[in-house]
Structures are given as C-alpha cells and as structure tokens.
Motif scaffolding. Sequence first.
Motif, PDB file in Angstrom:
ATOM      1  N   GLY A   1      14.975  20.924  32.234  1.00  0.00           N
ATOM      2  CA  GLY A   1      13.315  20.767  31.712  1.00  0.00           C
ATOM      3  C   GLY A   1      12.616  19.863  32.094  1.00  0.00           C
ATOM      4  O   GLY A   1      11.396  19.424  31.868  1.00  0.00           O
ATOM      5  N   LYS A   2      12.779  19.181  33.293  1.00  0.00           N
ATOM      6  CA  LYS A   2      12.392  17.916  33.814  1.00  0.00           C
ATOM      7  C   LYS A   2      11.639  18.624  35.373  1.00  0.00           C
ATOM      8  O   LYS A   2      12.197  19.203  36.033  1.00  0.00           O
ATOM      9  CB  LYS A   2      13.139  16.905  34.248  1.00  0.00           C
ATOM     10  CG  LYS A   2      13.741  16.359  33.095  1.00  0.00           C
ATOM     11  CD  LYS A   2      14.815  14.959  33.108  1.00  0.00           C
ATOM     12  CE  LYS A   2      15.448  14.459  31.961  1.00  0.00           C
ATOM     13  NZ  LYS A   2      16.313  13.180  32.295  1.00  0.00           N
ATOM     14  N   PRO A   3      10.490  18.083  35.551  1.00  0.00           N
ATOM     15  CA  PRO A   3       9.942  18.060  36.923  1.00  0.00           C
ATOM     16  C   PRO A   3      10.732  17.319  38.124  1.00  0.00           C
ATOM     17  O   PRO A   3      11.038  16.259  37.777  1.00  0.00           O
ATOM     18  CB  PRO A   3       8.512  17.780  36.651  1.00  0.00           C
ATOM     19  CG  PRO A   3       8.324  16.924  35.296  1.00  0.00           C
ATOM     20  CD  PRO A   3       9.477  16.901  34.604  1.00  0.00           C
ATOM     21  N   VAL A   4      11.258  17.955  38.729  1.00  0.00           N
ATOM     22  CA  VAL A   4      11.932  17.653  39.959  1.00  0.00           C
ATOM     23  C   VAL A   4      10.861  17.429  41.387  1.00  0.00           C
ATOM     24  O   VAL A   4      10.862  18.542  41.853  1.00  0.00           O
ATOM     25  CB  VAL A   4      13.100  17.982  40.525  1.00  0.00           C
ATOM     26  CG1 VAL A   4      13.905  17.633  41.667  1.00  0.00           C
ATOM     27  CG2 VAL A   4      14.204  17.870  39.064  1.00  0.00           C
ATOM     28  N   ILE A   5      10.614  16.069  41.930  1.00  0.00           N
ATOM     29  CA  ILE A   5       9.859  16.161  43.041  1.00  0.00           C
ATOM     30  C   ILE A   5      10.850  16.071  44.438  1.00  0.00           C
ATOM     31  O   ILE A   5      11.515  15.047  44.240  1.00  0.00           O
ATOM     32  CB  ILE A   5       8.840  15.028  43.109  1.00  0.00           C
ATOM     33  CG1 ILE A   5       7.819  15.113  41.913  1.00  0.00           C
ATOM     34  CG2 ILE A   5       8.072  14.878  44.597  1.00  0.00           C
ATOM     35  CD1 ILE A   5       6.955  13.575  41.659  1.00  0.00           C
ATOM     36  N   ASP A   6      10.599  16.997  45.249  1.00  0.00           N
ATOM     37  CA  ASP A   6      11.566  17.136  46.402  1.00  0.00           C
ATOM     38  C   ASP A   6      11.001  16.393  47.535  1.00  0.00           C
ATOM     39  O   ASP A   6       9.941  17.067  48.156  1.00  0.00           O
ATOM     40  CB  ASP A   6      12.021  18.576  46.441  1.00  0.00           C
ATOM     41  CG  ASP A   6      13.188  18.708  47.606  1.00  0.00           C
ATOM     42  OD1 ASP A   6      13.572  17.828  48.216  1.00  0.00           O
ATOM     43  OD2 ASP A   6      13.555  19.835  47.943  1.00  0.00           O
ATOM     44  N   THR A   7      11.413  15.372  48.074  1.00  0.00           N
ATOM     45  CA  THR A   7      11.045  14.824  49.254  1.00  0.00           C
ATOM     46  C   THR A   7      11.838  15.188  50.454  1.00  0.00           C
ATOM     47  O   THR A   7      11.420  14.802  51.775  1.00  0.00           O
ATOM     48  CB  THR A   7      10.709  13.348  49.163  1.00  0.00           C
ATOM     49  OG1 THR A   7      12.107  12.847  49.460  1.00  0.00           O
ATOM     50  CG2 THR A   7      10.235  12.794  48.022  1.00  0.00           C
ATOM     51  N   THR A   8      12.899  16.010  50.230  1.00  0.00           N
ATOM     52  CA  THR A   8      13.841  16.221  51.372  1.00  0.00           C
ATOM     53  C   THR A   8      13.243  16.937  52.674  1.00  0.00           C
ATOM     54  O   THR A   8      12.601  18.055  52.238  1.00  0.00           O
ATOM     55  CB  THR A   8      15.237  16.667  50.965  1.00  0.00           C
ATOM     56  OG1 THR A   8      14.786  18.056  50.451  1.00  0.00           O
ATOM     57  CG2 THR A   8      15.768  15.879  49.876  1.00  0.00           C
ATOM     58  N   ASN A   9      13.684  16.765  53.906  1.00  0.00           N
ATOM     59  CA  ASN A   9      13.584  17.679  54.927  1.00  0.00           C
ATOM     60  C   ASN A   9      14.820  18.202  55.307  1.00  0.00           C
ATOM     61  O   ASN A   9      15.674  17.377  55.303  1.00  0.00           O
ATOM     62  CB  ASN A   9      12.844  16.983  56.079  1.00  0.00           C
ATOM     63  CG  ASN A   9      11.437  16.616  55.572  1.00  0.00           C
ATOM     64  OD1 ASN A   9      10.596  17.235  55.157  1.00  0.00           O
ATOM     65  ND2 ASN A   9      11.043  15.253  56.115  1.00  0.00           N
ATOM     66  N   PRO A  10      14.878  19.527  55.628  1.00  0.00           N
ATOM     67  CA  PRO A  10      16.247  19.987  56.012  1.00  0.00           C
ATOM     68  C   PRO A  10      16.474  19.765  57.453  1.00  0.00           C
ATOM     69  O   PRO A  10      16.497  20.651  58.554  1.00  0.00           O
ATOM     70  CB  PRO A  10      16.235  21.520  55.649  1.00  0.00           C
ATOM     71  CG  PRO A  10      14.661  21.753  55.871  1.00  0.00           C
ATOM     72  CD  PRO A  10      13.786  20.688  55.632  1.00  0.00           C
ATOM     73  N   ILE A  11      16.676  18.611  57.667  1.00  0.00           N
ATOM     74  CA  ILE A  11      16.854  18.078  59.197  1.00  0.00           C
ATOM     75  C   ILE A  11      18.380  18.113  59.594  1.00  0.00           C
ATOM     76  O   ILE A  11      19.198  17.522  58.876  1.00  0.00           O
ATOM     77  CB  ILE A  11      16.568  16.590  59.412  1.00  0.00           C
ATOM     78  CG1 ILE A  11      14.867  16.673  59.062  1.00  0.00           C
ATOM     79  CG2 ILE A  11      16.652  16.240  60.779  1.00  0.00           C
ATOM     80  CD1 ILE A  11      13.975  15.418  59.279  1.00  0.00           C
ATOM     81  N   ALA A  12      18.705  18.895  60.644  1.00  0.00           N
ATOM     82  CA  ALA A  12      20.290  18.904  61.055  1.00  0.00           C
ATOM     83  C   ALA A  12      20.712  17.606  61.477  1.00  0.00           C
ATOM     84  O   ALA A  12      19.758  16.712  61.951  1.00  0.00           O
ATOM     85  CB  ALA A  12      20.348  20.006  61.928  1.00  0.00           C
ATOM     86  N   ASP A  13      21.984  17.385  61.514  1.00  0.00           N
ATOM     87  CA  ASP A  13      22.375  16.114  61.909  1.00  0.00           C
ATOM     88  C   ASP A  13      22.187  16.062  63.333  1.00  0.00           C
ATOM     89  O   ASP A  13      21.905  14.934  64.212  1.00  0.00           O
ATOM     90  CB  ASP A  13      23.923  16.025  61.688  1.00  0.00           C
ATOM     91  CG  ASP A  13      24.038  15.735  60.260  1.00  0.00           C
ATOM     92  OD1 ASP A  13      23.120  15.049  59.566  1.00  0.00           O
ATOM     93  OD2 ASP A  13      25.085  16.023  59.459  1.00  0.00           O
ATOM     94  N   ALA A  14      22.450  17.152  64.198  1.00  0.00           N
ATOM     95  CA  ALA A  14      22.116  17.145  65.729  1.00  0.00           C
ATOM     96  C   ALA A  14      20.965  17.967  66.037  1.00  0.00           C
ATOM     97  O   ALA A  14      20.831  19.025  65.262  1.00  0.00           O
ATOM     98  CB  ALA A  14      23.505  17.726  66.310  1.00  0.00           C
ATOM     99  N   PRO A  15      20.367  17.561  67.021  1.00  0.00           N
ATOM    100  CA  PRO A  15      19.162  18.357  67.732  1.00  0.00           C
ATOM    101  C   PRO A  15      19.709  19.806  68.183  1.00  0.00           C
ATOM    102  O   PRO A  15      20.816  19.866  68.645  1.00  0.00           O
ATOM    103  CB  PRO A  15      18.657  17.625  68.780  1.00  0.00           C
ATOM    104  CG  PRO A  15      19.728  16.630  68.917  1.00  0.00           C
ATOM    105  CD  PRO A  15      20.516  16.429  68.041  1.00  0.00           C
ATOM    106  N   SER A  16      18.848  20.864  67.855  1.00  0.00           N
ATOM    107  CA  SER A  16      19.260  22.181  68.095  1.00  0.00           C
ATOM    108  C   SER A  16      18.447  22.535  69.647  1.00  0.00           C
ATOM    109  O   SER A  16      17.504  21.795  69.906  1.00  0.00           O
ATOM    110  CB  SER A  16      18.764  23.368  67.166  1.00  0.00           C
ATOM    111  OG  SER A  16      17.401  23.040  67.149  1.00  0.00           O
ATOM    112  N   ASN A  17      19.190  23.277  70.522  1.00  0.00           N
ATOM    113  CA  ASN A  17      18.593  23.589  71.724  1.00  0.00           C
ATOM    114  C   ASN A  17      17.826  24.591  71.670  1.00  0.00           C
ATOM    115  O   ASN A  17      17.743  25.631  70.832  1.00  0.00           O
ATOM    116  CB  ASN A  17      19.869  24.017  72.675  1.00  0.00           C
ATOM    117  CG  ASN A  17      20.585  22.667  72.868  1.00  0.00           C
ATOM    118  OD1 ASN A  17      20.396  21.470  72.914  1.00  0.00           O
ATOM    119  ND2 ASN A  17      21.972  22.980  73.071  1.00  0.00           N
TER     120      ASN A  17
END
Length: 100
Positions: free
Chosen positions: A84-100
């Motif tokens: 029932g609580k508002p959740v503010i999501d700051t996350t970015n789905p960044i991978a641990d390693a760069p993709s090619n």
Amino acid sequence: MKIGILGSGVVAQALAAGFIKHGHDVMLGTRSPGKLAEWSARNRQASIGSFADAAKFGEVVVLSVKGSVAADALQLAVAANLAGKPVIDTTNPIADAPSN
Ligand SMILES: NC(=O)c1ccc[n+]([C@@H]2O[C@H](COP(=O)([O-])OP(=O)(O)OC[C@H]3O[C@@H](n4cnc5c(N)ncnc54)[C@H](OP(=O)(O)O)[C@@H]3O)[C@@H](O)[C@H]2O)c1
C-alpha cells in the motif's frame, strides 16, 4: 513524512540529505549498518536499519540499489512492509560488464 530508503550508496545518501533538508524523517536500509557509522555521525537526524526496518519505517519507500540486485533488496525488505506504500524506483538496469 517518514521516508524509508532501501540502499546506502551515493544516490541513497544524496536523496536522504535532500529529504532531511526539507524536514522529512529518513531511515537508510542496508545489510551492513556498521559501514555507515561515519555518515550516521554527520547525519544525526537520520536513522539506519535493515532493508526490512527501512521498508517498515517509510510511509514512502525509495528503492536505490544496484539495478541487478533490485529484486534481492525488495525480498529483504519483505512485501508486507511495502504493501500500500508508494515506492520510488531510482534504479537503472545497468549490467556489471559492458555489452558489445
Ligand atoms: N535515476 C537516476 O538519475 C540515477 C542516477 C544515478 C544512479 N542511479 C541508480 O541508482 C541506484 C543506486 O546507485 P548507487 O550508485 O547509489 O548505489 P549502487 O552502488 O549501485 O548500489 C549500492 C546499494 O546496493 C545494495 N546491494 C548491493 N548488492 C546487494 C544485494 N545482493 N542485495 C541487496 N542489496 C544489495 C547495497 O546494499 P548494502 O548497503 O547492504 O551494501 C547498497 O545499498 C543504481 O541502480 C543506479 O544505477 C539512478
């Protein structure tokens, strides 16, 4: 308002400082409260707890962990503490390693 922040990194700390500046009560959630001793000494108005403590504390909850572990953090927060609580999501789905 009471703001529970799931996370303790630079984003969580910056948001905590902003919320405190505007008169809100803040709890940071972390798996390792000891590492925040210095931050806690400089930010006496804020409290530190587990992810579950911060989720329970907040009337509004901010999710601010590494994107790849967002689900783990939410599991530690416990669904019932977020219901029932508002959740503010700051996350970015960044991978641990760069993709090619
Ligand atoms: N929206 C925006 O404008 C913006 C800008 C910058 C960054 N971001 C995003 O904001 C988020 C936070 O960034 P940040 O640099 O402050 O922090 P971060 O280094 O990406 O994440 C640190 C947090 O992740 C938690 N964590 C790491 N592994 C975990 C696991 N296995 N289970 C549960 N929690 C775990 C840590 O918990 P512990 O405290 O327990 O160690 C810590 O609180 C990221 O997703 C980033 O991409 C967004």
